[in-house]
Design a protein around this motif. Structure first.
Motif, PDB file in Angstrom:
ATOM      1  N   VAL A 199       0.891  -1.152  -0.046  1.00 21.11           N
ATOM      2  CA  VAL A 199      -0.015   0.088  -0.160  1.00 21.11           C
ATOM      3  C   VAL A 199       0.830   1.209   0.082  1.00 21.11           C
ATOM      4  CG1 VAL A 199      -0.176   0.220   2.521  1.00 21.11           C
ATOM      5  CG2 VAL A 199      -2.172   0.934   0.899  1.00 21.11           C
ATOM      6  N   LEU A 200       1.889   1.114   0.648  1.00 25.30           N
ATOM      7  CA  LEU A 200       2.868   2.472   0.434  1.00 25.30           C
ATOM      8  C   LEU A 200       3.388   2.561  -0.864  1.00 25.30           C
ATOM      9  CD1 LEU A 200       4.866   1.946   3.929  1.00 25.30           C
ATOM     10  CD2 LEU A 200       3.623   4.040   3.346  1.00 25.30           C
ATOM     11  N   GLU A 201       3.826   1.451  -1.662  1.00 21.04           N
ATOM     12  CA  GLU A 201       4.129   1.612  -2.861  1.00 21.04           C
ATOM     13  C   GLU A 201       3.044   2.075  -3.919  1.00 21.04           C
ATOM     14  OE1 GLU A 201       5.443  -2.510  -3.770  1.00 21.04           O
ATOM     15  OE2 GLU A 201       7.394  -2.295  -3.215  1.00 21.04           O
ATOM     16  N   ARG A 202       1.722   1.728  -3.456  1.00 26.75           N
ATOM     17  CA  ARG A 202       0.631   2.349  -4.115  1.00 26.75           C
ATOM     18  C   ARG A 202       0.358   3.579  -3.827  1.00 26.75           C
ATOM     19  NH1 ARG A 202      -2.792   4.478  -6.354  1.00 26.75           N
ATOM     20  NH2 ARG A 202      -4.851   3.871  -6.937  1.00 26.75           N
ATOM     21  N   VAL A 203       0.884   4.343  -2.980  1.00 26.26           N
ATOM     22  CA  VAL A 203       0.763   5.919  -2.647  1.00 26.26           C
ATOM     23  C   VAL A 203       2.076   6.350  -2.831  1.00 26.26           C
ATOM     24  CG1 VAL A 203      -1.118   5.535  -1.108  1.00 26.26           C
ATOM     25  CG2 VAL A 203       1.288   5.659  -0.224  1.00 26.26           C
ATOM     26  N   LEU A 241      -6.434   9.645  -1.822  1.00 21.46           N
ATOM     27  CA  LEU A 241      -7.319   9.191  -0.909  1.00 21.46           C
ATOM     28  C   LEU A 241      -8.560   8.637  -1.898  1.00 21.46           C
ATOM     29  CD1 LEU A 241      -8.192  10.548   2.501  1.00 21.46           C
ATOM     30  CD2 LEU A 241     -10.062   9.987   0.917  1.00 21.46           C
ATOM     31  N   PHE A 242      -8.926   9.475  -2.595  1.00 21.33           N
ATOM     32  CA  PHE A 242     -10.297   9.112  -3.400  1.00 21.33           C
ATOM     33  C   PHE A 242     -10.103   8.144  -4.339  1.00 21.33           C
ATOM     34  CE2 PHE A 242     -11.758  13.423  -2.142  1.00 21.33           C
ATOM     35  CZ  PHE A 242     -13.111  12.881  -1.722  1.00 21.33           C
ATOM     36  N   ALA A 243      -8.745   7.813  -4.887  1.00 20.01           N
ATOM     37  CA  ALA A 243      -8.591   6.614  -5.585  1.00 20.01           C
ATOM     38  C   ALA A 243      -8.439   5.516  -5.086  1.00 20.01           C
ATOM     39  CB  ALA A 243      -7.140   6.720  -6.401  1.00 20.01           C
ATOM     40  N   LEU A 244      -7.970   5.318  -3.786  1.00 21.93           N
ATOM     41  CA  LEU A 244      -7.733   4.130  -2.726  1.00 21.93           C
ATOM     42  C   LEU A 244      -9.074   3.931  -2.424  1.00 21.93           C
ATOM     43  CD1 LEU A 244      -4.765   4.666  -0.765  1.00 21.93           C
ATOM     44  CD2 LEU A 244      -5.038   2.837  -2.373  1.00 21.93           C
ATOM     45  N   ASN A 245      -9.996   4.763  -2.043  1.00 24.68           N
ATOM     46  CA  ASN A 245     -11.380   4.574  -1.396  1.00 24.68           C
ATOM     47  C   ASN A 245     -12.299   3.947  -2.657  1.00 24.68           C
ATOM     48  OD1 ASN A 245     -13.141   5.583   0.965  1.00 24.68           O
ATOM     49  ND2 ASN A 245     -14.314   5.865  -0.854  1.00 24.68           N
ATOM     50  N   ALA A 246     -12.082   4.410  -3.817  1.00 20.51           N
ATOM     51  CA  ALA A 246     -12.872   3.726  -4.836  1.00 20.51           C
ATOM     52  C   ALA A 246     -12.562   2.408  -5.119  1.00 20.51           C
ATOM     53  CB  ALA A 246     -12.757   4.634  -6.104  1.00 20.51           C
ATOM     54  N   GLU A 247     -11.202   2.339  -5.162  1.00 23.49           N
ATOM     55  CA  GLU A 247     -10.619   0.816  -5.395  1.00 23.49           C
ATOM     56  C   GLU A 247     -11.192  -0.015  -4.192  1.00 23.49           C
ATOM     57  OE1 GLU A 247      -6.347   0.891  -5.576  1.00 23.49           O
ATOM     58  OE2 GLU A 247      -6.375   2.274  -7.238  1.00 23.49           O
ATOM     59  N   ALA A 248     -11.157   0.396  -2.960  1.00 27.42           N
ATOM     60  CA  ALA A 248     -11.574  -0.625  -1.661  1.00 27.42           C
ATOM     61  C   ALA A 248     -13.000  -0.703  -1.712  1.00 27.42           C
ATOM     62  CB  ALA A 248     -10.847  -0.077  -0.788  1.00 27.42           C
ATOM     63  N   GLY A 249     -13.847   0.403  -2.380  1.00 32.83           N
ATOM     64  CA  GLY A 249     -15.198   0.382  -1.735  1.00 32.83           C
ATOM     65  C   GLY A 249     -15.543   1.127  -0.603  1.00 32.83           C
TER      66      GLY A 249
END
Length: 224
Positions: free
Chosen positions: A127-131, A186-194
Motif C-alpha cells: 500500500v505504501l508503493e501504491r501511494v 485518498l479518493f482513488a484508494l477509496n474507490a478501489e476498496a469500496g
C-alpha cells in the motif's frame, strides 16, 4: 436493501461550562450506505470534529445512538469500542498522527499487527508503493515532507481494508498542490476498496468530490 455502514439516531452532545451548558450537537440523524462518500461541512467550532469523535466511539454522546456495520457502538464498553474501531474503521487526521520513532513501513504495519493480521509487512509495503512511497519505506516521519507524511497516514488507514474511513481536515496542514495530490490518492484508494468515507472539511471544492454533502451549523445537520 442493505444495512447502512453507519447510522445515527437522535445524537445530542453538550458540555457543562462555568457559564452554563454548551450544546454542540442537537438531535443529529444520519445514515450512510456502503461505498458512499459524504462530506461534512461547517464553520470552525460548529462541532464537526466532535461528531466525528462520537461516530468513532472515541467519546460517548449525552443522548442518542450510533451503529457501525450493524453493531450499536454506543452500547459497547471502551474495550469493545476499541476492538470495533480496529476491525472496521480507518482514520486520517489533519496532523498526520504518525509515531515518530517508527519508520513509514512500521507505522503502516502497526494497525495490522494490533488486530492480528498475518503478512503485515507485505501488506504495508504494497500500500505504501501504491501511494508512491516505495522508496521511502525506512524513512522516519521527520525525514518526510508533510505531503509524504499524509500519504503514509492514508496508507496506514487503508492497509487493514476498513469498512468505514473517517477523515478530519486531511489537507489542513498541506499547501494546495500537495493537498490535491493527497486527496487524489485518498479518493482513488477509496474507490478501489469500496470504503465508506466521511470527510470533514471546510473546503467546498474538496467537498464537491463527495457524493453527498451535509452541513453542521448550530449543532444541527442539514443538506449543504
Amino acid at each position: 436493501m442493505t444495512e447502512p455502514v453507519l447510522a445515527v439516531e437522535g445524537l445530542s452532545h453538550w458540555v457543562d461550562a462555568p457559564g452554563g451548558r454548551l450544546t454542540l450537537l442537537r438531535e443529529v440523524e444520519l445514515s450512510i450506505r456502503a461505498g458512499e462518500t459524504m462530506a461534512l461541512l461547517g464553520p470552525s467550532g460548529a462541532g464537526k470534529s466532535t461528531l466525528l469523535a462520537l461516530l468513532a466511539g472515541l467519546d460517548r454522546p449525552r443522548a442518542g445512538r450510533v451503529w457501525v456495520v450493524g453493531r450499536e457502538l454506543t452500547a459497547l464498553d471502551e474495550d469493545e469500542r476499541a476492538r470495533l474501531r480496529g476491525e472496521t474503521m480507518g482514520f486520517v487526521f489533519q496532523s498526520f498522527q504518525l509515531i515518530p520513532t517508527l519508520t513509514a513501513l512500521e507505522n503502516v504495519m502497526l494497525p495490522l499487527e494490533v488486530i492480528g493480521r498475518t503478512g503485515a509487512g507485505d501488506t504495508a509495503r504494497a500500500v505504501l508503493e501504491r501511494v508512491g512511497l516505495g522508496a521511502r519505506l525506512n524513512h522516519y516521519p521527520a525525514q518526510l515532507s508533510g505531503g509524504e507524511q499524509q500519504r503514509v497516514a492514508i496508507a496506514r488507514a487503508f492497509a487493514p481494508r476498513p469498512r468505514l474511513l473517517l477523515a478530519d481536515e486531511p489537507t489542513g496542514n498541506l499547501d494546495r498542490v500537495n493537498g490535491e495530490r493527497v486527496m487524489d490518492q485518498l479518493f482513488a484508494l477509496n474507490a478501489e476498496a469500496g470504503t465508506t468515507l466521511v470527510l470533514v472539511t471546510h473546503d467546498p471544492v474538496l467537498a464537491a468530490r463527495c457524493q453527498r454533502r451535509l452541513r453542521l451549523e448550530d449543532g444541527r445537520l442539514e443538506a449543504a
